[in-house]
Design an enzyme around this catalytic site. Sequence first.
Site, PDB file in Angstrom:
ATOM      1  N   SER A 147      42.673  40.750  44.537  1.00  0.00           N
ATOM      2  CA  SER A 147      43.895  39.999  44.242  1.00  0.00           C
ATOM      3  C   SER A 147      43.645  38.501  44.446  1.00  0.00           C
ATOM      4  O   SER A 147      42.705  37.960  43.878  1.00  0.00           O
ATOM      5  CB  SER A 147      45.033  40.518  45.120  1.00  0.00           C
ATOM      6  OG  SER A 147      46.278  40.075  44.632  1.00  0.00           O
ATOM      7  N   GLU A 174      42.069  43.000  36.305  1.00  0.00           N
ATOM      8  CA  GLU A 174      43.251  43.799  36.666  1.00  0.00           C
ATOM      9  C   GLU A 174      44.322  42.810  37.080  1.00  0.00           C
ATOM     10  O   GLU A 174      44.029  41.639  37.332  1.00  0.00           O
ATOM     11  CB  GLU A 174      42.923  44.760  37.825  1.00  0.00           C
ATOM     12  CG  GLU A 174      42.508  44.079  39.141  1.00  0.00           C
ATOM     13  CD  GLU A 174      43.649  43.725  40.069  1.00  0.00           C
ATOM     14  OE1 GLU A 174      44.697  44.394  40.021  1.00  0.00           O
ATOM     15  OE2 GLU A 174      43.503  42.765  40.842  1.00  0.00           O
ATOM     16  N   HIS A 195      45.615  47.082  42.136  1.00  0.00           N
ATOM     17  CA  HIS A 195      46.580  46.987  43.227  1.00  0.00           C
ATOM     18  C   HIS A 195      47.187  48.320  43.617  1.00  0.00           C
ATOM     19  O   HIS A 195      48.411  48.449  43.689  1.00  0.00           O
ATOM     20  CB  HIS A 195      47.684  46.012  42.829  1.00  0.00           C
ATOM     21  CG  HIS A 195      47.307  44.574  42.993  1.00  0.00           C
ATOM     22  ND1 HIS A 195      46.418  43.938  42.169  1.00  0.00           N
ATOM     23  CD2 HIS A 195      47.697  43.641  43.895  1.00  0.00           C
ATOM     24  CE1 HIS A 195      46.291  42.673  42.540  1.00  0.00           C
ATOM     25  NE2 HIS A 195      47.046  42.465  43.585  1.00  0.00           N
TER      26      HIS A 195
END
Lengths: 335, 311
Positions: A119, A224, A299
């Site tokens: 992230s 992602e 995630h």
Amino acid sequence: MNTSSESLPLVKPSLLKRGDKIGIVAPSSPSFEEGKLDFALKRFSELGLVPVLGEHVFDSLGDLAGCDKDRAHDLNRFFEDKEIKAIMAIRGGNGSARLLAMLDWDLIRANPKIIMGYSDITALLLAIHQKTGLVTFHGPTASSFFESPYTHEYFLKAVMDKNPIGEIGDPKPKEWGPDYPPTRIIFTPGRTEAPIIGGCLTLIKQLMGTPFEIDTREKILFIEDVSEEPHSIDRMITQLDLAGKFDHIRGLIIGECVGCKPGASKRERMTLNMSIERIFQKRFSNFHAPVIYGMRLGHSNEKMTLPLGVKARLIAEFSAGSSNVVLNIMEAGVC
Amino acid sequence: MTIKPHALKKGDQIALVSPASRPHSAEALARAEAVVEKMGFKPIIAKHALSINGYLAGTDEERAQDIMDAFSSDSISGIFCLEGGFGSIKTLSHLDFSQIKKHPKIIMGSHENTCLLTAISNQASMVVFHGPNICSVDRVESIAEIKSTLASSTILPPVTPSLGSFPAGFHHTSYPGNAQGTLIGGNLNAIASLMGTKYSAHFNNKIIFFCERDERNDIIERWFTSFYLAGHLKRIAGIAFGEFPDCGPKDSLSMKSYQDILTERMIEHKIPSTFNMPIGDSSLSRVMPIGIKAKLDATNGKLEFTESALD
């Protein structure tokens, strides 16, 4: 603006062994629930690892875990400390890109060690990898650590085993109501072998036009994201495309994008939206390299660990009406 | 040398295009036509203005074709964007900027259409206009502002916080000082979305204006950090922060306002800058020419143009 990593030889950190110390840092946002870290600390101890908390790991300044100077200090300090063998972020969120100008690159070069997260941590992983050649690890953070056997398994394979990770499997499928998307959708079939690089799309976007911009040339790129509306994903992909970031990639792995259904995010909703699957399909069907979608690297609790910069093989083929996808991490990220 | 399009005259034909999303309805399009007529111009609706392709008004090629047709047509004098949304960035690789450069004319839009404006500004070296997307015009003040700006070949009046705002004439200096340079700007996210591409705005010695709407403080911070990491803040002359309606913490945990966050960077880099300038896409917003020389007095909240925007 591109910093070519081609000229930099790959530097592999030492593998993690029982008795090693792991530095826990918060380069981005503070943990939602501080106590959640206890689960991870317990898992670390079970593996014989000794967690050491950064000085500012529980600091809080709005959505940041303390001021930039303090968060950067914890990172630099753990790189400097010879006793610390790996650095793990407690959480992503926001703010790691703010630290890039405060990192001591010479210090990091002189003290290669495992650094892991995903992230928002993507900014650190890409910047450190490209500035120093160090293999960095896209994997769990300490507050989403080991909460699934799948994540646990790939963490061990990536940093506690000298052998390459090898072929990536899938989490155990649910018998009823399986999670969407399936893990192995093929947009463009093909075979390729190249170093792997990537991370969270929002962070890849954030570094565009900066000295830390991702170098995707002759690489297998993985991306992602989380809680982004499809049009927002499309905007970021378009930016990368206009910058030529897809022109010379050797393969593309689009991971599961949690909460990216039309209307699922809490911001920038738009009427008449279309699914990200359709956006990706339109853009990446008949692509010049293989493209797959759905693998669990994003995630959710189930997340593989991927070493940035090592050689991987991607096979995506249709045979007898079904799709056959193989992702093999052929080279170890640690030594 | 920057090309200045001709000022508009009564009866001029204006192409209404949807480079991004479509107007919400045929009624919204009809109202936009009425707005343009009210300005004294003749609206010409582009072929794909109302097309539907997911959230886009037609395919990327169709939307780009509408833009190119409008530029290429000798009878069209200006181009107004109808709606923002998302997608003007996707037309860029389908545009012929050398053709656009051969047919300079006024183009105006805002929000996501900042991508289109910025690209035309630097790829065709043409003055472009940041002003409301026509479907969002709902006040006579906007109609008057658009008409007077786009019909003027003299130097436009200075930009100061509008008397219509409350409290009247309020501005908030983030770092005092004066700056001069060529004016660029628009929606912050859109400008960030061009970074690393050949269409990106050049920040050196520029006065830049930023506006944003309906965005979280931490996302504004994230994209502004890109400018910081790219070194743009070291080279920029001054910043006029405009309207940021509905921007705030929203569902994030950020405690600092976007003003706090941006002010820290302004002080760190000593950039003459001020908040609350009437720039954006509200009824109080000024129509802003991009590509002409200007002076910013951040201490007193005043942006002055030093040359005309149109021929």
